[in-house]
Design a protein around this motif. Structure first.
Motif, mmCIF file in Angstrom:
data_model
loop_
_atom_site.group_PDB
_atom_site.id
_atom_site.type_symbol
_atom_site.label_atom_id
_atom_site.label_comp_id
_atom_site.label_asym_id
_atom_site.label_seq_id
_atom_site.Cartn_x
_atom_site.Cartn_y
_atom_site.Cartn_z
ATOM 1 N N ILE A 52 -8.771 -3.561 5.563
ATOM 2 C CA ILE A 52 -8.296 -2.437 4.264
ATOM 3 C C ILE A 52 -8.624 -2.381 3.410
ATOM 4 C CG2 ILE A 52 -5.820 -0.954 4.056
ATOM 5 C CD1 ILE A 52 -4.701 -3.269 6.328
ATOM 6 N N PRO A 53 -9.536 -0.976 3.051
ATOM 7 C CA PRO A 53 -10.300 -1.608 2.156
ATOM 8 C C PRO A 53 -8.431 -1.453 0.470
ATOM 9 C CG PRO A 53 -10.417 1.044 2.754
ATOM 10 C CD PRO A 53 -9.508 0.321 3.605
ATOM 11 N N SER A 54 -9.602 -1.183 -0.462
ATOM 12 C CA SER A 54 -8.469 -1.466 -1.956
ATOM 13 C C SER A 54 -8.347 0.486 -1.954
ATOM 14 C CB SER A 54 -8.763 -2.016 -2.673
ATOM 15 O OG SER A 54 -10.213 -1.696 -3.182
ATOM 16 N N SER A 55 -9.457 1.317 -1.861
ATOM 17 C CA SER A 55 -9.255 2.516 -1.724
ATOM 18 C C SER A 55 -10.276 3.253 -1.636
ATOM 19 C CB SER A 55 -10.034 2.758 -3.446
ATOM 20 O OG SER A 55 -10.791 2.421 -4.019
ATOM 21 N N VAL A 56 -10.733 4.230 -1.164
ATOM 22 C CA VAL A 56 -11.844 5.556 -0.152
ATOM 23 C C VAL A 56 -12.563 6.491 -0.689
ATOM 24 C CG1 VAL A 56 -10.435 4.791 1.952
ATOM 25 C CG2 VAL A 56 -9.473 6.424 0.188
ATOM 26 N N PRO A 57 -13.200 6.568 -1.055
ATOM 27 C CA PRO A 57 -14.042 7.486 -2.101
ATOM 28 C C PRO A 57 -13.665 8.853 -2.146
ATOM 29 C CG PRO A 57 -15.481 6.249 0.124
ATOM 30 C CD PRO A 57 -14.112 6.111 -0.093
ATOM 31 N N SER A 58 -12.619 9.294 -1.378
ATOM 32 C CA SER A 58 -11.263 10.315 -1.508
ATOM 33 C C SER A 58 -11.026 10.619 -3.025
ATOM 34 C CB SER A 58 -11.113 10.894 -0.558
ATOM 35 O OG SER A 58 -10.250 9.934 0.681
ATOM 36 N N GLY A 59 -10.582 9.550 -2.725
ATOM 37 C CA GLY A 59 -9.354 8.666 -3.913
ATOM 38 C C GLY A 59 -7.893 9.477 -3.396
ATOM 39 N N PRO A 111 -4.461 8.393 -1.301
ATOM 40 C CA PRO A 111 -4.057 7.090 -1.184
ATOM 41 C C PRO A 111 -4.279 6.049 0.218
ATOM 42 C CG PRO A 111 -2.110 8.070 -1.298
ATOM 43 C CD PRO A 111 -3.534 8.925 -1.029
ATOM 44 N N VAL A 112 -4.026 4.621 -0.008
ATOM 45 C CA VAL A 112 -4.301 3.957 1.157
ATOM 46 C C VAL A 112 -3.013 3.084 1.302
ATOM 47 C CG1 VAL A 112 -5.443 1.659 1.990
ATOM 48 C CG2 VAL A 112 -6.837 3.481 0.169
#
Length: 315
Positions: free
Chosen positions: A303-310, A312-313
């Motif tokens: 699970i990434p801490s963040s994604v490029p779209s901004g 929420p994860v």
């Protein structure tokens, strides 16, 4: 095949399926976004949902690709992964996203380090005596491997196993509460009640079992598969985990209360009964537990801490 395309993938998109897909896993990755009950939402909620209601898959994929192209960080990642995008010979499309998702899934969800795998690689101590006995039954007397074969423990084919029909169904049969499975796709009554053989890797973790979740106990579905005719006749209705909603309770058992439908389900069954002793059934179940890759118990590391779209994860 009505749903076939130039890639020879059979999908609901037919000839409109993109041509740049690298494999069948990428083809599958295209469709969750087209489903109202998975990702698209209900008609009127958003543009994608409206396209989904009209089965306009191409417009869905084009709209999502446009979103990706509007996010510079995603564009940079795609250019790094797919050089043809960077040099301008190809525009970033949702097929590229599907290929990327498939590449991720093929690595992140690769489970080939179970006790069974270790045993096959030469570690005789990787499996217990009961697990080994269960393996012998699986590939021998129990005849499980006649369908659950190969590296994924599935022949990827469709078989009728007299799985109890519970829930709202798919608007099939006289009551509308049955699910004809493969027969609904081929429109051939000989295929009614056939469902694709599932992989058994990590099977102990993937309950409830059966295409409609008819079994919440792994041992019980093993017993069913060994003798579907008797098991169907004496099906334990406490097995499925149901919602408890009164509006759904009223329809959950309509198909199973229809004697004609149950007889048709039994008549379609392709499995020859196998009689095993209780301790042999336990050994067979033990073998199924030996198909568990322990990495599947905790996959929070992917699970990434963040994604490029901004966006929420989720935790």
């Amino acid at each position: 095949q009505p749903f076939k395309n130039k890639n020879f993938f059979v999908t609901p998109a037919g000839e409109t399926l993109p041509s740049k897909l690298e494999n069948i896993l990428a083809a599958q990755a295209l469709f969750p976004v087209t489903s109202a009950t998975e990702m698209a939402g209900q008609m009127g909620e958003n543009t994608i949902a409206n396209f989904a209601a009209e089965k306009d898959f191409t417009s869905i994929w084009n709209a999502l690709a446009e979103r990706l192209r509007s996010i510079p960080a995603y564009v940079s990642l795609f250019e790094a992964a797919f050089p043809k995008i960077k040099n301008g010979s190809n525009e970033l499309t949702f097929a590229d996203a599907a290929n990327a998702i498939a590449a991720f899934e093929s690595q992140a969800f690769r489970f080939d380090n179970s006790p069974f795998d270790a045993f096959l690689r030469g570690d005789d101590d990787a499996m217990t005596v009961d697990e080994k006995m269960g393996m012998s039954l699986f590939y021998g007397e129990a005849k499980c491997a006649s369908c659950h074969s190969g590296p994924f423990l599935t022949d990827h084919q469709f078989h009728a196993t007299a799985m109890p029909q519970i829930g709202p169904g798919k608007n099939h049969g006289t009551s509308g509460r049955e699910d004809f499975g493969r027969g609904a796709i081929t429109e051939d009554a000989a295929d009614n009640y056939k469902f694709r053989t599932p992989s058994l890797r990590n099977v102990a973790l993937t309950g409830p079992w059966g295409h409609d979740g008819a079994f919440s106990d792994l041992k019980e579905i093993v017993i069913h598969q060994l003798n579907p005719f008797d098991a169907l006749a004496y099906y334990d209705r406490t097995q499925p985990v149901l919602t408890g909603r009164s509006d759904l309770d009223a329809i959950d058992w309509i198909a199973m209360d229809d004697a004609v439908a149950v007889d048709q389900l039994a008549d379609a069954c392709q499995i020859e009964p196998v009689n095993l002793e209780p301790d042999e059934i336990d050994q067979l179940v033990s073998f199924l537990y030996a198909l568990t890759d322990l990495r599947a118990l905790d996959m929070t590391d992917i699970i990434p801490s963040s994604v490029p779209s901004g966006l929420p994860v989720a935790d």
